[in-house]
Design an enzyme around this catalytic site. Structure first.
Site, PDB file in Angstrom:
ATOM      1  N   ALA A  70      27.654  -4.573   4.196  1.00  0.00           N
ATOM      2  CA  ALA A  70      28.334  -5.677   4.182  1.00  0.00           C
ATOM      3  C   ALA A  70      27.803  -6.610   4.865  1.00  0.00           C
ATOM      4  CB  ALA A  70      29.784  -5.291   4.433  1.00  0.00           C
TER       5      ALA A  70
ATOM      6  N   TYR B 104      24.676  -6.738   6.133  1.00  0.00           N
ATOM      7  CA  TYR B 104      23.530  -7.195   5.753  1.00  0.00           C
ATOM      8  C   TYR B 104      23.547  -8.242   4.859  1.00  0.00           C
ATOM      9  CZ  TYR B 104      18.868  -7.240   3.672  1.00  0.00           C
ATOM     10  OH  TYR B 104      17.339  -7.475   3.102  1.00  0.00           O
ATOM     11  N   ASP B 105      24.583  -8.261   3.833  1.00  0.00           N
ATOM     12  CA  ASP B 105      24.835  -9.216   2.928  1.00  0.00           C
ATOM     13  C   ASP B 105      25.250 -10.486   3.239  1.00  0.00           C
ATOM     14  OD1 ASP B 105      23.996  -7.103   0.773  1.00  0.00           O
ATOM     15  OD2 ASP B 105      26.235  -6.550   0.313  1.00  0.00           O
TER      16      ASP B 105
ATOM     17  N   SER C  88     -12.451   4.906  -7.071  1.00  0.00           N
ATOM     18  CA  SER C  88     -11.521   6.336  -7.630  1.00  0.00           C
ATOM     19  C   SER C  88     -12.094   7.581  -6.903  1.00  0.00           C
ATOM     20  CB  SER C  88     -11.781   6.491  -9.076  1.00  0.00           C
ATOM     21  OG  SER C  88     -13.098   6.798  -9.296  1.00  0.00           O
ATOM     22  N   LEU C  89     -11.468   8.656  -6.835  1.00  0.00           N
ATOM     23  CA  LEU C  89     -11.933   9.854  -6.192  1.00  0.00           C
ATOM     24  C   LEU C  89     -12.480  10.712  -7.137  1.00  0.00           C
ATOM     25  CD1 LEU C  89      -8.975  10.380  -3.694  1.00  0.00           C
ATOM     26  CD2 LEU C  89     -11.054   9.410  -3.199  1.00  0.00           C
TER      27      LEU C  89
ATOM     28  N   LYS D 286      -0.430  13.401  -3.485  1.00  0.00           N
ATOM     29  CA  LYS D 286      -1.222  12.230  -4.345  1.00  0.00           C
ATOM     30  C   LYS D 286       0.064  11.848  -5.134  1.00  0.00           C
ATOM     31  CE  LYS D 286      -4.746  11.542  -7.673  1.00  0.00           C
ATOM     32  NZ  LYS D 286      -4.180  10.965  -8.687  1.00  0.00           N
TER      33      LYS D 286
ATOM     34  N   ASP E  47       2.122   9.933  -7.797  1.00  0.00           N
ATOM     35  CA  ASP E  47       1.971   9.541  -9.228  1.00  0.00           C
ATOM     36  C   ASP E  47       2.383   8.405  -9.562  1.00  0.00           C
ATOM     37  OD1 ASP E  47       0.881   9.783 -11.754  1.00  0.00           O
ATOM     38  OD2 ASP E  47       2.322  11.080 -12.612  1.00  0.00           O
TER      39      ASP E  47
ATOM     40  N   ARG F 291      -5.256  -2.141  -8.779  1.00  0.00           N
ATOM     41  CA  ARG F 291      -6.519  -1.732  -8.851  1.00  0.00           C
ATOM     42  C   ARG F 291      -7.474  -2.195  -9.980  1.00  0.00           C
ATOM     43  NH1 ARG F 291      -9.906   1.978 -10.762  1.00  0.00           N
ATOM     44  NH2 ARG F 291     -11.326   2.917  -9.381  1.00  0.00           N
TER      45      ARG F 291
ATOM     46  N   GLU G 269       0.272   3.056  -2.968  1.00  0.00           N
ATOM     47  CA  GLU G 269       0.835   3.656  -4.217  1.00  0.00           C
ATOM     48  C   GLU G 269       2.173   3.096  -4.517  1.00  0.00           C
ATOM     49  OE1 GLU G 269      -1.053   5.705  -7.821  1.00  0.00           O
ATOM     50  OE2 GLU G 269      -1.619   5.204  -5.830  1.00  0.00           O
TER      51      GLU G 269
ATOM     52  N   LYS H 104      -9.369  14.117   2.838  1.00  0.00           N
ATOM     53  CA  LYS H 104     -10.034  13.255   3.240  1.00  0.00           C
ATOM     54  C   LYS H 104     -10.713  13.764   4.443  1.00  0.00           C
ATOM     55  CE  LYS H 104      -7.612   9.195   1.550  1.00  0.00           C
ATOM     56  NZ  LYS H 104      -6.759   8.018   1.754  1.00  0.00           N
TER      57      LYS H 104
END
Length: 668
Positions: free
Chosen positions: A35, A37-38, A83-84, A115, A117, A136, A170, A287
């Site tokens: 309330a 925040y609003d 891409s990987l 990863k 999706d 991308r 992502e 990585k």
């Protein structure tokens, strides 16, 4: 409140809303009740409504979705979004680890991440303010979806430091949001989304940002575009912590690993815990941590050598095979498809699966009524893996393929050396329809708006019988079709007319001559230059062309020897369809290169060039790239894991180059 006080209050409200939004959507630690925040938001909106010049680009009010867009503009990525490479098991991981150690030694560590999706995106900031977001795309050029991305609350519109950078992430739809969305769509009699990834991608490509705002998407940022060392960062792990400090949401389930065994343990943990996550993942990203090592390892044309993506094994589920449906393709081949009790596989509902051909049905002993195991090959194409024999009913009988075509009832034949049953009746309605659909397809005549359903309806209504009839259609005829309005009919007539200017190879491929694929059609068009010259070619002239063998030559001769085909070609010509080659032909007389006039075969994995790049470069110097090794082959380019083609080249004594030799020669 005077102007100075008003401006100060706007800045205060912006900061309050940024801080409370970050705590709520990124940290999951609310600072104030909803309330409150609003209340802040309503106050800011009221001021901005009266004083539009006080609306800042990073104002939280800009998240709610603005005006409807006319389309998405193309944007170039400052740094390519590559891409990987993929790993599918421990052997692939060990190979990846060995390659790394062979190049940089043993003093390095990995960073493992889930990863997600979803949809890969880039976010650009100038002086700490969000200015652009893009998909991308093909890795180099994406689509500007800034307004839709602004609606994702976990994307900061202003960073905690006034820096300029580009980040990668992502965008995804949490499972909770996905379930709520599908419940809403069912209640409104709309089709459900198949999986969260499709729902997220579809939401971010809406032209109305308000739709994206209603979908409750989220994001995990996973890296910095370009060189992280520009921000005094040592490696990937430090970069993720830095992104946290800037106000981004990164995935906290990441882990540093000192060995491939630790990587394997991380994979096993999340393979088991995957269903318990509030979002979908489809693998693990691995990585090399330090930037100095990443720079030493470098890139291939498509992917970094310092990273790989472990893909989870294809999900297998059990269901019932209700029936076997048979379809007749444009070449008359009969294709069996399993009709299944619908079941969820890898995030989508599957009701059909490939059975390939009669031999597969016999080898797997697939029967109607069987309990079968289903999976998606490559997580894409559903297929029947095996039968659960313990569940088979006692009165079950082996499936028998029909002896006659299910469409025209002509007798089916099995040509020697082939696995498919075929209907050899050229007037079979199924073959004619499939041939028409092929003729207008993207890789053939590419007639926009003339899709499968429209073609089927045109044939059913008797408006088209062969491909030439496409070019006699009128607007009045099209308007009579279901779901075809005035504008659609006009656009379709325009597209049909434009397709008449296509180069000969598109028409040739579209005709569907047996054994003549897209590549062969282009080779024949380049060699003979117009359709009538090709139609009069002798077997000797045809087999003299690189990559045209006896079987293809016989098929071309047989096709053009048919009186009905001769009439069809004449009619296409009379209707104004271009039957000549209009592409650029390589002039070998002006080329003097070691590959000029040579037939080259590419095999194995190339590291520095993609297959397409290598093919184009070879053709630019007058060479021809073939798909198979024969006595006509001059050179074989062998990359990593080259197989039977390399063995055959060695047996035939054909020169073999590695990729480095190819690049050296191309650079001459």
């Amino acid at each position: 409140m005077d102007r100075v006080q008003l401006e100060q209050r706007v800045k205060e409200l912006n900061q309050l809303l940024h801080d409370t939004g970050y705590a709520y959507y990124v940290l999951d630690q609310p600072l104030v009740p909803d309330a409150v925040y609003d209340q802040y938001l309503q106050e800011l909106m009221a001021i901005e409504s009266e004083f539009p010049d006080l609306i800042y680009p990073d104002s939280p009010t800009q998240r709610v979705g603005g005006t409807i867009l006319q389309g998405f503009h193309k944007v170039s990525h400052t740094y390519p979004m590559l891409s990987l490479s993929n790993a599918f098991g421990r052997d692939d991981l060990d190979d990846f680890d060995r390659r790394i150690r062979a190049n940089i030694g043993d003093d390095f560590s990995y960073v493992c991440e889930l990863k997600i999706d979803g949809l890969a995106i880039s976010l650009s900031y100038e002086d700490g303010v969000f200015v652009r977001g893009a998909t991308r795309g093909d890795g180099r050029i994406g689509e500007d979806i800034t307004e839709n991305l602004k609606t994702i609350r976990s994307i900061p519109l202003r960073l905690k430091k006034p820096i300029t950078l580009e980040v990668r992430g992502e965008a995804y739809m949490p499972k909770k949001s996905f379930n709520s969305l599908n419940e809403f769509r069912v209640a409104n009699e709309e089709e459900k989304f198949a999986n969260p990834r499709n729902a997220a991608a579809g939401s971010l490509r809406q032209l109305d940002p308000k739709i994206a705002a209603s979908r409750n998407l989220a994001i995990f940022v996973y890296g910095i575009g370009g060189d992280g060392e520009a921000y005094q960062l040592d490696g990937h792990a430090q970069a993720l912590d830095y992104l946290d400090d800037l106000g981004f949401q990164t995935n906290k389930e990441r882990q540093s690993c000192q060995s491939i065994d630790e990587v394997q343990a991380y994979i096993e943990k999340w393979t088991a815990d995957r269903p318990n996550l509030p979002y979908e993942i489809d693998g693990i990203v691995i990585k090399i941590n330090r930037y100095v090592h990443q720079q030493d390892l470098g890139f291939t044309a498509k992917s970094p050598r310092w990273a790989t993506a472990y893909k989870f094994p294809a999900e297998e589920v059990v269901t019932t095979l209700l029936n076997i449906e048979l379809t007749v393709g444009r070449t008359g081949a009969l294709t069996p498809t399993a009709i299944l009790q619908p079941v969820q596989v890898a995030g989508t509902t599957v009701g059909r699966a490939s059975l390939h051909n009669e031999d597969v049905i016999r080898e797997k002993d697939v029967r109607i009524g069987d309990t079968v195991i289903i999976r998606k090959a490559g997580d894409i194409i559903p297929e029947v893996v095996a039968v659960v024999l313990g569940e088979r009913k006692e009165d079950s009988t082996a499936y028998k393929m029909p002896t006659h075509c299910p469409v025209c009832e002509s007798e089916l034949v099995r040509i020697e050396g082939e696995v498919a049953l075929r209907c050899v009746n050229p007037q079979c309605p199924a073959q004619i329809t499939e041939g028409l659909i092929h003729f207008v397809s993207r890789n053939a005549m590419n007639i926009d708006g003339l899709g499968e359903k429209v073609v089927e309806q045109l044939f059913r209504e008797g408006l088209i019988h062969d491909v030439s009839d496409m070019f006699t259609l009128t607007k009045d005829q099209l308007i009579q079709l279901d779901r075809m309005g005035d504008k659609s009919a006009t656009n379709l007539i325009t597209a049909i007319e434009a397709s008449k200017q296509n180069s000969m190879e598109r028409v040739l491929f579209g005709l569907g001559i047996r054994h003549v694929g897209e590549k062969a059609a282009k080779i024949l068009a380049e060699e003979f230059e117009d359709m009538k010259t090709l139609a009069q070619a002798t077997p000797e002239q045809l087999v003299a062309v690189h990559e045209i063998g006896d079987k293809m030559a016989d098929s071309v001769i047989s096709y053009f020897d048919n009186e009905k085909v001769k009439d069809l070609i004449e009619r296409l010509d009379d209707l104004g369809v271009n039957l000549s080659y209009t592409g650029k032909k390589v002039d070998l007389s002006n080329l003097d290169h070691v590959l000029t006039g040579k037939t080259v075969v590419l095999t194995g994995k190339l590291e520095q060039l993609t297959r397409q790049e290598a093919k184009e470069k070879i053709e630019q110097v007058g060479g021809t790239v073939s798909g198979s090794v024969s006595k006509k082959t001059d050179i074989v380019i062998a990359g990593e894991d080259a197989g039977s083609k390399l063995d055959k080249a060695n047996t035939l004594g054909i020169p073999v180059w590695d990729e480095n030799r190819l690049i050296e020669e191309l650079n001459q």
